[in-house]
Design an enzyme around this catalytic site. Structure first.
Site, short mmCIF file in Angstrom:
data_model
loop_
_atom_site.label_atom_id
_atom_site.label_comp_id
_atom_site.label_asym_id
_atom_site.label_seq_id
_atom_site.Cartn_x
_atom_site.Cartn_y
_atom_site.Cartn_z
N ASP A 13 1.11 -10.03 -8.90
CA ASP A 13 2.46 -10.24 -8.39
C ASP A 13 3.24 -11.12 -9.36
O ASP A 13 3.53 -12.30 -9.10
CB ASP A 13 2.39 -10.86 -7.00
N LYS A 36 -4.32 -4.88 -8.51
CA LYS A 36 -3.36 -4.35 -7.54
C LYS A 36 -1.97 -4.54 -8.10
O LYS A 36 -1.60 -5.64 -8.53
CB LYS A 36 -3.49 -5.07 -6.20
N ASP A 63 0.19 -0.53 -4.68
CA ASP A 63 0.55 -0.93 -3.32
C ASP A 63 2.03 -0.65 -3.08
O ASP A 63 2.86 -1.57 -3.12
CB ASP A 63 0.22 -2.41 -3.13
N LYS A 65 3.15 1.27 -0.27
CA LYS A 65 3.39 1.38 1.17
C LYS A 65 4.38 2.51 1.49
O LYS A 65 5.42 2.30 2.13
CB LYS A 65 3.89 0.05 1.73
N HIS A 67 6.35 5.36 3.23
CA HIS A 67 6.68 5.55 4.64
C HIS A 67 7.95 6.37 4.72
O HIS A 67 9.05 5.85 4.50
CB HIS A 67 6.87 4.19 5.31
N ASP A 68 7.80 7.66 5.01
CA ASP A 68 8.96 8.55 5.05
C ASP A 68 8.56 9.81 5.80
O ASP A 68 7.46 9.88 6.36
CB ASP A 68 9.42 8.86 3.62
N ILE A 69 9.40 10.81 5.78
CA ILE A 69 9.03 12.07 6.42
C ILE A 69 7.85 12.67 5.64
O ILE A 69 7.66 12.38 4.45
CB ILE A 69 10.22 13.04 6.48
N PRO A 70 7.02 13.49 6.29
CA PRO A 70 5.79 13.98 5.64
C PRO A 70 6.00 14.62 4.27
O PRO A 70 5.25 14.36 3.34
CB PRO A 70 5.26 15.00 6.66
N ASN A 71 7.02 15.46 4.13
CA ASN A 71 7.23 16.15 2.86
C ASN A 71 7.56 15.19 1.73
O ASN A 71 7.08 15.34 0.60
CB ASN A 71 8.34 17.19 2.99
N THR A 125 -0.16 -8.78 7.08
CA THR A 125 -0.75 -10.08 7.38
C THR A 125 0.31 -11.15 7.64
O THR A 125 -0.02 -12.28 8.01
CB THR A 125 -1.71 -10.54 6.26
N GLY A 216 -4.10 -12.82 -4.69
CA GLY A 216 -3.04 -13.01 -5.67
C GLY A 216 -2.84 -14.45 -6.06
O GLY A 216 -3.46 -14.95 -7.00
N ARG A 217 -1.98 -15.16 -5.33
CA ARG A 217 -1.57 -16.50 -5.71
C ARG A 217 -2.70 -17.50 -5.93
O ARG A 217 -2.60 -18.33 -6.85
CB ARG A 217 -0.55 -17.03 -4.69
#
Length: 237
Positions: A13, A36, A63, A65, A67-71, A125, A216-217
């Site tokens: 990061d 990562k 990483d 993430k 997140h949208d419509i399947p196509n 988290t 990370g940190r």
């Protein structure tokens, strides 16, 4: 016993590829941690840097993430499969159809026996009970939500989930031992929790059944990152 170093992803990061390369240069080739790459570095350095690191032999967990419509998610998985990364995250809350389409696409673009592994995010988290119920409008407790999403992800063909080390054992209860539990929010004793809410020590995470830790940190902000990383390895050994 598997080398504990191969169970820890170092979260890079950092704001640019120069700092990322400097951190990785602290290790000899062949001894570098799994890495990562999140939003900050990926948006700054781009897929070209990721491809360079893959060509150097690094194992990369991207990483993003999704997140949208399947196509739309499937098209993203197609591009990432060509990039050659090892793991990528998608949100379990995107639903079964989205996850099934992602797995179908990853299978289609597998290179021989090598396939992009898909990790479904359950609850971040940074989410606590109050946020889950009052802000997100999800009833029940965090553990119940994580278990429900993990079960959904497992049934949709995901390789594992992202969850707190607090919930790793509960994930295994509903999915089985072969389903991966990858745990961020790792904090050694005495280290600040920062913006994380559901944190555990490396030892606690492993004892709870975590397969991989994401750190990370505690490493990247240490005066001696290599020494800090090695202390984590020794703690889970």
């Amino acid at each position: 016993m598997e080398n504990p170093q191969n169970r820890i992803f170092l979260a890079l990061d950092v704001p640019d590829e120069k700092q990322a390369d400097h951190l990785l240069s602290l290790w000899d080739p062949g001894e570098r941690p799994l890495i990562k790459v999140g939003y900050q570095l990926f948006f700054a350095a781009g897929p070209q840097w990721v491809e360079k690191r893959k060509n150097a032999g690094d194992t990369i967990f991207l990483d993003l993430k999704l997140h949208d419509i399947p196509n739309t998610v499937a098209k993203g998985i197609e591009s990432l499969s060509r990039l050659g990364v090892d793991f990528v995250t998608i949100h379990a809350s995107g639903g079964r159809k989205m996850m099934e389409k992602a797995r179908e696409t990853a299978d289609k673009h597998a290179d021989g026996s090598r396939r992009l592994k898909l990790l479904a995010v359950t609850q971040l988290t940074s989410t606590d009970q109050k946020m889950l119920n009052q802000e997100l409008g999800i009833p029940g407790d965090v553990r119940e939500s994580v278990q429900k999403l993990a079960s959904l992800a497992c049934g949709a063909g995901m390789d594992g989930v992202i969850c707190s080390g607090l919930e790793a054992r509960w994930v295994k209860q509903v999915t089985g031992t072969g389903f991966l539990a990858v745990t961020p929010g790792i904090r050694p004793q005495g280290f600040s929790s920062d913006d994380q809410k559901r944190i555990v020590t490396p030892r606690e995470a492993v004892l709870n059944g975590a397969d991989y830790l994401v750190v990370g940190r505690p490493v990247t902000q240490a005066p001696d990152p290599k020494k800090a990383f090695q202390s984590l390895v020794e703690e889970i050994r």
